[in-house]
Scaffold this motif. Structure first.
Motif, PDB file in Angstrom:
ATOM      1  N   HIS A 280       0.841  -1.207   0.000  1.00 57.82           N
ATOM      2  CA  HIS A 280       0.000   0.000   0.000  1.00 57.82           C
ATOM      3  C   HIS A 280       0.873   1.254   0.000  1.00 57.82           C
ATOM      4  N   PHE A 281       1.918   1.236   0.796  1.00 60.92           N
ATOM      5  CA  PHE A 281       2.868   2.351   0.880  1.00 60.92           C
ATOM      6  C   PHE A 281       3.456   2.652  -0.502  1.00 60.92           C
ATOM      7  N   LYS A 282       3.879   1.622  -1.192  1.00 61.16           N
ATOM      8  CA  LYS A 282       4.451   1.800  -2.528  1.00 61.16           C
ATOM      9  C   LYS A 282       3.401   2.306  -3.522  1.00 61.16           C
ATOM     10  N   ARG A 283       2.232   1.705  -3.458  1.00 61.21           N
ATOM     11  CA  ARG A 283       1.193   2.014  -4.442  1.00 61.21           C
ATOM     12  C   ARG A 283       0.706   3.463  -4.330  1.00 61.21           C
ATOM     13  N   VAL A 284       0.463   3.919  -3.123  1.00 60.94           N
ATOM     14  CA  VAL A 284      -0.052   5.279  -2.928  1.00 60.94           C
ATOM     15  C   VAL A 284       0.964   6.324  -3.388  1.00 60.94           C
ATOM     16  N   LEU A 285       2.243   6.020  -3.225  1.00 60.44           N
ATOM     17  CA  LEU A 285       3.287   7.005  -3.525  1.00 60.44           C
ATOM     18  C   LEU A 285       3.970   6.774  -4.879  1.00 60.44           C
ATOM     19  N   ARG A 286       3.417   5.883  -5.688  1.00 57.12           N
ATOM     20  CA  ARG A 286       4.109   5.524  -6.937  1.00 57.12           C
ATOM     21  C   ARG A 286       4.251   6.694  -7.903  1.00 57.12           C
ATOM     22  N   ALA A 287       3.378   7.698  -7.799  1.00 57.00           N
ATOM     23  CA  ALA A 287       3.490   8.862  -8.685  1.00 57.00           C
ATOM     24  C   ALA A 287       4.423   9.926  -8.126  1.00 57.00           C
ATOM     25  N   ASP A 288       4.884   9.754  -6.878  1.00 60.17           N
ATOM     26  CA  ASP A 288       5.691  10.780  -6.227  1.00 60.17           C
ATOM     27  C   ASP A 288       7.163  10.390  -6.105  1.00 60.17           C
ATOM     28  N   VAL A 289       7.395   9.163  -5.683  1.00 57.92           N
ATOM     29  CA  VAL A 289       8.752   8.651  -5.456  1.00 57.92           C
ATOM     30  C   VAL A 289       8.753   7.160  -5.765  1.00 57.92           C
ATOM     31  N   ARG A 290       9.799   6.676  -6.402  1.00 53.37           N
ATOM     32  CA  ARG A 290       9.918   5.234  -6.602  1.00 53.37           C
ATOM     33  C   ARG A 290      10.382   4.599  -5.295  1.00 53.37           C
ATOM     34  N   ILE A 291       9.626   3.616  -4.836  1.00 58.66           N
ATOM     35  CA  ILE A 291       9.962   2.943  -3.582  1.00 58.66           C
ATOM     36  C   ILE A 291      10.233   1.478  -3.873  1.00 58.66           C
ATOM     37  N   VAL A 292      11.358   0.988  -3.376  1.00 59.25           N
ATOM     38  CA  VAL A 292      11.751  -0.412  -3.595  1.00 59.25           C
ATOM     39  C   VAL A 292      11.926  -1.096  -2.245  1.00 59.25           C
ATOM     40  N   SER A 293      11.739  -2.409  -2.224  1.00 56.22           N
ATOM     41  CA  SER A 293      11.847  -3.167  -0.968  1.00 56.22           C
ATOM     42  C   SER A 293      13.291  -3.343  -0.522  1.00 56.22           C
ATOM     43  N   SER A 294      14.221  -3.383  -1.473  1.00 62.02           N
ATOM     44  CA  SER A 294      15.636  -3.560  -1.129  1.00 62.02           C
ATOM     45  C   SER A 294      16.504  -2.970  -2.222  1.00 62.02           C
ATOM     46  N   LEU A 295      17.773  -2.786  -1.913  1.00 64.30           N
ATOM     47  CA  LEU A 295      18.716  -2.256  -2.900  1.00 64.30           C
ATOM     48  C   LEU A 295      18.909  -3.257  -4.037  1.00 64.30           C
ATOM     49  N   PRO A 296      19.028  -2.777  -5.252  1.00 61.06           N
ATOM     50  CA  PRO A 296      19.346  -3.697  -6.358  1.00 61.06           C
ATOM     51  C   PRO A 296      20.764  -4.232  -6.200  1.00 61.06           C
ATOM     52  N   SER A 297      21.034  -5.369  -6.831  1.00 62.91           N
ATOM     53  CA  SER A 297      22.349  -6.010  -6.712  1.00 62.91           C
ATOM     54  C   SER A 297      23.478  -5.104  -7.190  1.00 62.91           C
ATOM     55  N   THR A 298      23.181  -4.201  -8.117  1.00 63.97           N
ATOM     56  CA  THR A 298      24.209  -3.291  -8.646  1.00 63.97           C
ATOM     57  C   THR A 298      24.720  -2.320  -7.588  1.00 63.97           C
ATOM     58  N   HIS A 299      23.946  -2.139  -6.484  1.00 58.68           N
ATOM     59  CA  HIS A 299      24.324  -1.159  -5.459  1.00 58.68           C
ATOM     60  C   HIS A 299      24.765  -1.804  -4.145  1.00 58.68           C
ATOM     61  N   LEU A 300      24.738  -3.119  -4.066  1.00 59.14           N
ATOM     62  CA  LEU A 300      25.059  -3.774  -2.803  1.00 59.14           C
ATOM     63  C   LEU A 300      26.508  -3.568  -2.396  1.00 59.14           C
ATOM     64  N   MET A 301      27.398  -3.390  -3.367  1.00 64.49           N
ATOM     65  CA  MET A 301      28.811  -3.188  -3.071  1.00 64.49           C
ATOM     66  C   MET A 301      29.213  -1.715  -3.148  1.00 64.49           C
ATOM     67  N   SER A 302      28.219  -0.837  -3.270  1.00 68.38           N
ATOM     68  CA  SER A 302      28.526   0.594  -3.338  1.00 68.38           C
ATOM     69  C   SER A 302      29.123   1.087  -2.029  1.00 68.38           C
ATOM     70  N   ARG A 303      29.935   2.111  -2.144  1.00 68.82           N
ATOM     71  CA  ARG A 303      30.450   2.750  -0.934  1.00 68.82           C
ATOM     72  C   ARG A 303      29.271   3.307  -0.142  1.00 68.82           C
ATOM     73  N   GLN A 304      29.220   3.006   1.158  1.00 65.99           N
ATOM     74  CA  GLN A 304      28.092   3.430   1.987  1.00 65.99           C
ATOM     75  C   GLN A 304      28.420   4.714   2.737  1.00 65.99           C
ATOM     76  N   SER A 305      27.882   5.807   2.247  1.00 66.72           N
ATOM     77  CA  SER A 305      28.048   7.102   2.922  1.00 66.72           C
ATOM     78  C   SER A 305      26.915   7.254   3.926  1.00 66.72           C
ATOM     79  N   ILE A 306      27.267   7.177   5.220  1.00 68.47           N
ATOM     80  CA  ILE A 306      26.260   7.266   6.283  1.00 68.47           C
ATOM     81  C   ILE A 306      26.312   8.657   6.895  1.00 68.47           C
ATOM     82  N   GLU A 307      25.185   9.335   6.894  1.00 70.14           N
ATOM     83  CA  GLU A 307      25.092  10.696   7.441  1.00 70.14           C
ATOM     84  C   GLU A 307      24.193  10.677   8.663  1.00 70.14           C
TER      85      GLU A 307
END
Length: 438
Positions: A108-135
């Motif tokens: 429901h969270f994803k569906r209601v906001l699909r026109a505003d922001v893309r929401i995904v359940s988890s990071l895609p595999s292409t980003h799993l090894m990305s440098r993690q900048s934590i702020e």
């Protein structure tokens, strides 16, 4: 999360009782999230973002986490990034390890906001090894300009940004479209997970079917007394327990360190005790037979803490009383789920009263306004406690006069700077003319 319709008040009632149950005039205001043409044009691009991702870790109790989830969506929109379903940090006070999907309806969270922001359940595999900048050192009251200046380049280069300690960091004064987005997230997208929502609805109907009721957010838990620096009104034995806990955890004490418990109370910084709430309800005209739903955790002192309230208003009800045959069993030791059930039942009440400030009361205030300006009475503790100390024959009249203009009437956020649109959805999220909700 639409509340049940208000239950009518029938029978012979006094003038004071009639005024107590009477609902405020909503003046014709309705929800209207009419986003600008510029916002809607940008949505076509932002809602398809696949390269830059924002991860937010939300901390605190349920309603503190809700505020951070709202701001996470807004920040993702500002940065034009995809949002990974927020991570709920383990709560150190209630030891609740619930995940987002256990508390909220993810699809429901994803569906209601699909026109505003893309929401995904988890990071895609292409980003799993990305440098993690934590702020986790974001200052308070940051603007969209600050957000873009601080994080846009980093996101473009690394494709991933992780934000922690987000509570109350984003400015309360945002452009209209972003304020509307806040309302859309808070009042439309954040629906509770089906097991919680279904049980909350059943318990609400059990309260509702018996007639009108008051929902009272009674803050008498041990951690509230520890953090507020106040006395529990239960006697020296209990005060020693609180003092000992406070000494061992001084970091939990919230502000005004130079004030003793007497000055804190008179400044309106302490929760109202059960006795003070009972006197407050009587002064407002609540009938002795009124049914009162208690939202909140286990009171410090157990049944002893509630005795002064029950002595004046014997029809005190909790979710434990409403539930049948193990209905609450799946949520034992799940503080966030239990708070969510309290929220659902409180939303459908005829009258809602918080005994102390906090996120639950602020969100409930805004949600009740958004649902049609249902009655919400904010105790003016600073003004009324001196009257409590010097009670006169005019006590009830004085208390009613003090609270005549704080009972849920339409109150524009713009009357005072830095008000949260989630607590004051007027004028950004409500209007008088009929327009699409979103």
């Amino acid at each position: 999360m639409a509340p049940l319709p208000l239950h009518p008040v029938t029978g012979n009632v006094s003038k004071e009782e009639k005024e107590f149950w009477e609902q405020p005039d909503g003046e014709g205001y309705k929800p209207c999230l009419d986003f600008s043409l510029k916002y809607r044009k940008a949505s076509a691009r932002i809602s398809k973002e696949r390269r830059r991702f924002l991860v937010v870790v939300a901390s605190g109790g349920l309603n503190q986490q809700r505020n951070q989830i709202v701001d996470a969506v807004v920040i993702a929109r500002i940065l034009e990034a995809a949002l990974v379903v927020p991570v709920l940090q383990v709560n150190p006070i209630w030891d609740d390890e619930s995940e987002f999907s256990e508390i909220f309806n993810v699809e429901h969270f994803k569906r209601v906001l699909r026109a505003d922001v893309r929401i995904v359940s988890s990071l895609p595999s292409t980003h799993l090894m990305s440098r993690q900048s934590i702020e986790n050192q974001i200052p308070y009251d940051v603007s969209p300009y600050w957000i873009r200046a601080r994080f846009s380049r980093l996101l473009n280069e690394e494709g991933l940004l992780i934000l922690k300690a987000l509570d109350s960091k984003l400015s309360k004064n945002l452009p209209p479209d972003l304020q509307k987005l806040r309302c859309k997230v808070a009042f439309h997208a954040l629906r509770f997970a089906a097991p919680i929502q279904d049980l909350g609805n059943r318990l609400s109907k059990r309260m509702w079917i018996e007639g009108p009721y008051i929902a009272l957010h009674l803050r008498l838990e041990k951690d509230i007394w520890v953090r507020s620096g106040c006395l529990s009104s239960l006697g020296p034995e209990y005060d020693k327990i609180i003092a000992k806990s406070r000494e061992s955890q001084p970091e939990y004490l919230t502000g005004r360190l130079n004030m003793n418990h007497i000055r804190r109370r008179l400044a309106g910084l302490c929760p109202l005790s059960a006795l003070e709430i009972a006197r407050f309800l009587k002064a407002l005209g609540a009938p002795r037979t009124a049914r009162i739903y208690i939202a909140g955790g286990e009171p410090f002192g157990g049944s002893l803490a509630l005795q002064p309230l029950i002595a004046e208003f014997p029809n005190v009800i909790t979710k434990e009383i409403l539930a049948r045959g193990g209905e609450l069993s799946p949520f034992i030791k799940k503080a966030s789920a239990l708070a969510a059930i309290d929220y659902i039942i409180s939303l459908s009440s005829n009258v809602f009263i918080p005994s102390h400030g906090g996120n639950f009361g602020r969100i409930m205030q805004g949600h009740r306004a958004y649902a049609g300006h249902k009655k919400h009475i904010r105790p003016n503790k600073r003004a009324m406690l001196p009257v409590f100390e010097n009670s006169t024959s005019e006590f009830g009249s004085i208390i009613r006069t003090l609270h005549k203009k704080s009972q849920g009437q339409p109150e524009p956020r713009t009357n005072k700077r830095d008000r949260d649109v989630i607590a004051y959805p007027l004028p950004e999220c409500m209007c008088k003319h009929r327009t699409p909700i979103f």
